[in-house]
Design a protein around this motif. Structure first.
Motif, PDB file in Angstrom:
ATOM      1  N   THR A 162       5.403  -0.703 -12.258  1.00 57.48           N
ATOM      2  CA  THR A 162       4.333  -1.693 -12.189  1.00 57.48           C
ATOM      3  C   THR A 162       4.850  -3.068 -12.593  1.00 57.48           C
ATOM      4  O   THR A 162       4.648  -4.055 -11.889  1.00 57.48           O
ATOM      5  CB  THR A 162       3.188  -1.275 -13.143  1.00 57.48           C
ATOM      6  OG1 THR A 162       2.803   0.041 -12.817  1.00 57.48           O
ATOM      7  CG2 THR A 162       2.019  -2.209 -13.030  1.00 57.48           C
TER       8      THR A 162
ATOM      9  N   ASN B 173     -10.316   4.176 -14.597  1.00 52.05           N
ATOM     10  CA  ASN B 173      -9.582   3.255 -13.768  1.00 52.05           C
ATOM     11  C   ASN B 173      -8.922   2.200 -14.646  1.00 52.05           C
ATOM     12  O   ASN B 173      -9.556   1.639 -15.532  1.00 52.05           O
ATOM     13  CB  ASN B 173     -10.559   2.587 -12.784  1.00 52.05           C
ATOM     14  CG  ASN B 173      -9.843   2.095 -11.568  1.00 52.05           C
ATOM     15  OD1 ASN B 173      -8.755   1.542 -11.680  1.00 52.05           O
ATOM     16  ND2 ASN B 173     -10.440   2.294 -10.413  1.00 52.05           N
TER      17      ASN B 173
ATOM     18  N   SER C 106      -6.200  -1.216 -14.344  1.00 54.57           N
ATOM     19  CA  SER C 106      -5.441  -2.058 -13.420  1.00 54.57           C
ATOM     20  C   SER C 106      -4.647  -3.107 -14.177  1.00 54.57           C
ATOM     21  O   SER C 106      -5.051  -3.576 -15.239  1.00 54.57           O
ATOM     22  CB  SER C 106      -6.379  -2.708 -12.414  1.00 54.57           C
ATOM     23  OG  SER C 106      -7.245  -3.584 -13.080  1.00 54.57           O
TER      24      SER C 106
ATOM     25  N   THR D  30      -3.013  -6.755 -13.636  1.00 53.58           N
ATOM     26  CA  THR D  30      -3.050  -7.893 -12.740  1.00 53.58           C
ATOM     27  C   THR D  30      -2.143  -8.977 -13.285  1.00 53.58           C
ATOM     28  O   THR D  30      -2.227  -9.336 -14.457  1.00 53.58           O
ATOM     29  CB  THR D  30      -4.490  -8.446 -12.636  1.00 53.58           C
ATOM     30  OG1 THR D  30      -5.330  -7.377 -12.234  1.00 53.58           O
ATOM     31  CG2 THR D  30      -4.573  -9.575 -11.643  1.00 53.58           C
TER      32      THR D  30
ATOM     33  N   THR E  90      -2.177  -7.120  -8.131  1.00 53.69           N
ATOM     34  CA  THR E  90      -2.780  -6.086  -8.967  1.00 53.69           C
ATOM     35  C   THR E  90      -2.204  -4.715  -8.628  1.00 53.69           C
ATOM     36  O   THR E  90      -1.980  -4.413  -7.456  1.00 53.69           O
ATOM     37  CB  THR E  90      -4.315  -6.049  -8.737  1.00 53.69           C
ATOM     38  OG1 THR E  90      -4.821  -7.334  -9.003  1.00 53.69           O
ATOM     39  CG2 THR E  90      -4.981  -5.041  -9.655  1.00 53.69           C
TER      40      THR E  90
ATOM     41  N   ASP F 169      -3.251  -0.771  -9.444  1.00 48.73           N
ATOM     42  CA  ASP F 169      -4.314   0.074  -9.985  1.00 48.73           C
ATOM     43  C   ASP F 169      -3.827   1.479 -10.289  1.00 48.73           C
ATOM     44  O   ASP F 169      -3.038   2.042  -9.537  1.00 48.73           O
ATOM     45  CB  ASP F 169      -5.433   0.206  -8.934  1.00 48.73           C
ATOM     46  CG  ASP F 169      -6.475  -0.869  -9.105  1.00 48.73           C
ATOM     47  OD1 ASP F 169      -6.278  -1.721  -9.987  1.00 48.73           O
ATOM     48  OD2 ASP F 169      -7.460  -0.854  -8.354  1.00 48.73           O
TER      49      ASP F 169
ATOM     50  N   GLY G  25     -10.123  -6.459  -9.210  1.00 45.85           N
ATOM     51  CA  GLY G  25      -9.500  -5.150  -9.410  1.00 45.85           C
ATOM     52  C   GLY G  25      -9.818  -4.161  -8.316  1.00 45.85           C
ATOM     53  O   GLY G  25      -9.127  -3.177  -8.130  1.00 45.85           O
TER      54      GLY G  25
ATOM     55  N   SER H 187      -6.333  -4.239  -3.846  1.00 48.21           N
ATOM     56  CA  SER H 187      -5.492  -3.530  -4.804  1.00 48.21           C
ATOM     57  C   SER H 187      -4.675  -2.466  -4.088  1.00 48.21           C
ATOM     58  O   SER H 187      -5.020  -1.999  -3.010  1.00 48.21           O
ATOM     59  CB  SER H 187      -6.361  -2.881  -5.869  1.00 48.21           C
ATOM     60  OG  SER H 187      -7.217  -1.962  -5.233  1.00 48.21           O
TER      61      SER H 187
ATOM     62  N   ASP I 299      -3.241   1.216  -4.403  1.00 50.94           N
ATOM     63  CA  ASP I 299      -3.352   2.450  -5.186  1.00 50.94           C
ATOM     64  C   ASP I 299      -1.989   3.115  -5.349  1.00 50.94           C
ATOM     65  O   ASP I 299      -1.161   3.076  -4.463  1.00 50.94           O
ATOM     66  CB  ASP I 299      -4.309   3.425  -4.476  1.00 50.94           C
ATOM     67  CG  ASP I 299      -5.749   3.068  -4.774  1.00 50.94           C
ATOM     68  OD1 ASP I 299      -6.628   3.760  -4.279  1.00 50.94           O
ATOM     69  OD2 ASP I 299      -5.968   2.078  -5.528  1.00 50.94           O
TER      70      ASP I 299
END
Lengths: 361, 336
Positions: free
Chosen positions: B198, B219, B221, B223, B232, B234, B328, B332, B334
């Motif tokens: 990430t 959830n 996220s 950013t 972002t 997630d 978010g 985004s 996934d």
């Protein structure tokens, strides 16, 4: 003036020139009937004087010169020589000769390689791209830097294997005997300590780390440490009881590595001008009385301070894998003798001598 | 008083291991060291915005002797454990001094260009090398005599002994970033590599801030935003494919929460992300970020549970009003 020889040990010659190239750009090469001498004297830092027995690198060696003692003195740029030798790595034969083209003296290296695959003329085509020898300009070398290759292909008898001949020309300068008369090997007093060094690759890896440590922990904001004189200094000490110590002191740390159980070679009375009596008064005899073999005592050490990066370059000679004896003149100089080749009795042995002067504390 | 026993003598059979752990927190030159009966704690900090620490538990050492300093006066005050600062770069370089000397390494590196005589020489000096005796690599000893004395590291390998005395400096501050464990706004455990991916992904635009937003609907996220734009990543526990393991091991978030941090600070933990297997990511009520990395150590013949160590990072959030307001949901990507 004629010189021609076939190179019998390309790998040794390549590693040897690689070691020289770390110290300087130009070598003074002296050829005569007894041996081959390569000397590198950089403006600053360590000098190396090497004497190679002819059969360490050459065979079928022919020399003819009008100069006294049948001697030829050349000034050879090391980088082009090294590149030429590199292309000879897989050669089945390599010859070197002194020649002249358009009035430019050259060392011409003829390399014969065997190409197994007959379909593509590999080898020869690739070399032309490497002509950009940019560093030559900085050598102060005035001959035009022509670096030519010619290739001729001779088909083997079976048509499968093919012989490829590559010629690499290294522009050189022939030195008059008068111009090298003034060059003398440095003289030094009798050393206080002489000791066989441990494996140079190990010593180099630790030394390089010390140098890195010195640079990374340096607190002062002084800039311009590009000249070797202002680089980090490592302290190297030896005693007559088989101990070698490498240390570094900075504001934030004191570090030292200690080798024990090394060998202090016996001096040969016949090599000393005063024989046995000379040995008894030799500085190392006195040093033998001091210190111990654990290296814990502060007595009996002969110490020199070397510039970290210069020292690292000197140690690159470890690739030749020879026996190395270090002679310490306390607070004055360090002389390294690197012995390569030769048989058991030491006949035909080649020796590289490094002169490293000590910096003051 | 002159013949006090040394305050600390600790022997580790693997300098490599210590190196691995200490490298995780090596984003600054100086490190604070606190010695106690339980182990040695190394910590580094960036301003007072971030701090990182690694605790070298005494079980990581083959022998660990701590002699508490004598109380300053006759009263029964419990003496404070010694705290000082050292140059961390120097310590890491020292621990790595034999790094290039691993015989297997050396051989692989030199390959063909090394002739037999040189190999013989190398082996001669390595006759009692760690490999020959199947010993763990890099035995090193830490010792510390007491206040004002250097921290000494003694290492021995391949017939060479190296001693390093690191000058100890008085610790400037011993304040720590407070983290309120009792009022957690978010707690999740994920693979360290996911977090690393990430951060690597987001760092491509050299952002200034990173915002962590979490909702109770499982959830979370990340950013990043900067002058070039925002991006972002997630994470969700609702894995669409039931076969694959959930990306978040644990997820606990009572209500929607969000906090922003300077991107560079989070990025400083990258080495820890690379070394660790798992990370516990927590936000407290004040928005302070705690990243606790679990580093598995390659220890042979150790009992279960002893082969792990923890590296902690704490980051102070940016004041409100920065890096907020990214939805978010839209745009985004996934991950699963």
């Amino acid at each position: 003036m004629r010189f021609r020889a076939s190179i019998q040990n390309i790998h040794t010659f390549t590693k040897f020139t690689a070691s020289l190239s770390t110290l300087g750009h130009i070598a003074w090469v002296r050829l005569d009937e007894k041996d081959v001498r390569f000397t590198v004297i950089p403006e600053q830092g360590t000098q190396v004087w090497s004497v190679l027995s002819i059969d360490t690198i050459f065979e079928t060696y022919t020399i003819q010169s009008a100069a006294p003692n049948n001697t030829i003195n050349l000034e050879v740029p090391i980088a082009p020589l090294q590149r030429a030798l590199k292309s000879a790595q897989n050669a089945i034969a390599a010859n070197i000769r002194l020649t002249k083209k358009d009035n430019i003296p050259l060392l011409s290296l003829t390399i014969t390689t065997m190409t197994m695959n007959s379909s593509a003329p590999c080898g020869s085509a690739g070399f032309n791209g490497r002509n950009g020898s940019g560093e030559n300009g900085a050598d102060g070398y005035d001959a035009p830097d022509e670096f030519r290759e010619e290739s001729a292909e001779l088909f083997g008898a079976r048509g499968q294997d093919r012989e490829t001949t590559v010629t690499q020309d290294i522009p050189i300068r022939v030195l008059a005997p008068a111009s090298v008369e003034g060059l003398h090997e440095p003289r030094c007093r009798e050393p206080d300590v002489h000791i066989t060094l441990p494996n140079l690759m190990q010593l180099k890896s630790i030394s390089d780390r010390f140098t890195k440590l010195a640079l990374s922990t340096k607190t002062s904001t002084r800039t311009g440490f590009t000249s070797s004189a202002s680089g980090p200094k490592l302290e190297l000490s030896g005693n007559m009881h088989g101990c070698l110590r490498l240390s570094l002191n900075t504001d934030s740390l004191r570090i030292s590595s200690l080798w024990t159980g090394l060998e202090n070679p016996e001096l040969d009375p016949e090599q000393n001008s005063e024989g046995e009596a000379g040995l008894a008064s030799h500085p190392s005899t006195r040093m033998k009385q001091l210190g111990d073999s654990t290296g814990q005592s502060e007595e009996g050490w002969a110490t020199v301070r070397v510039e970290g990066r210069d020292w690292g370059r000197v140690l690159s000679v470890g690739r030749l894998g020879g026996r190395v004896i270090a002679c310490f003149c306390h607070e004055h100089a360090l002389i390294l003798y690197v012995f390569i080749g030769g048989n058991e009795t030491g006949v035909g042995e080649s020796v590289l001598t490094y002169y490293i002067s000590s910096y003051s504390a | 008083m002159a013949t006090n026993p040394p305050l600390l003598t600790a022997v580790s059979s693997s300098a490599r291991q210590l190196l691995l752990l200490l490298r995780c927190i090596s984003f600054t030159k100086k490190s604070r060291v606190r010695i106690s009966a339980e182990g040695i704690r190394f910590s580094t900090e960036e301003g007072s915005l971030m701090e990182a620490f690694v605790f070298l538990e005494k079980s990581l050492f083959t022998s660990y002797t701590y002699n508490a300093p004598p109380p300053p006066c006759s009263q029964d005050d419990v003496p404070a454990p010694p705290v000082f600062e050292i140059n961390l770069t120097a310590l890491l370089e020292t621990l790595n001094i034999f790094g290039l000397l691993d015989p297997a390494n050396a051989m692989a590196k030199r390959g063909g260009e090394f002739d037999s005589f040189a190999t013989h020489r190398l082996n001669r000096h390595n006759a009692f090398s760690n490999h020959a005796l199947a010993m763990p690599t890099g035995i090193c000893t830490f010792s510390y005599t007491g206040s004002g004395s250097p921290l000494s590291i003694h290492m021995s390998e391949s017939g060479v002994t190296t001693t390093c005395d690191l000058t100890t400096y008085e610790a400037s501050t011993t304040e720590e970033i407070p983290f309120n464990r009792d009022s957690l706004a978010l707690k999740t455990i994920m693979r360290a590599s996911s977090l690393q991916d990430t951060v690597t992904e987001l760092s491509s635009m050299s952002p200034e801030t990173i915002t962590i937003t979490a909702t109770p609907t499982s959830n979370i996220s990340f950013t990043s935003s900067g002058s070039l734009g925002s991006a972002t990543v997630d994470f969700t526990t609702n894995t669409p494919l039931s076969t694959s393991a959930p990306i978040l091991d644990t997820f606990h978030c009572p209500r929607k929460t969000s906090a922003s941090f300077k991107f560079g600070l989070v990025k400083a933990a990258q080495r820890a992300m690379a070394s660790a297997t798992k990370v516990s990511l927590r936000l407290d009520g004040e928005g302070v970020l705690s990243l606790q990395f679990l580093v598995e150590l390659d220890v042979e013949g150790k009992e279960e549970g002893e082969g792990v160590a923890f590296v902690d990072f704490r980051v102070v959030p940016l004041v409100e009003g920065e890096g907020d307001g990214v939805d978010g949901e839209g745009g985004s990507s996934d991950e699963d």
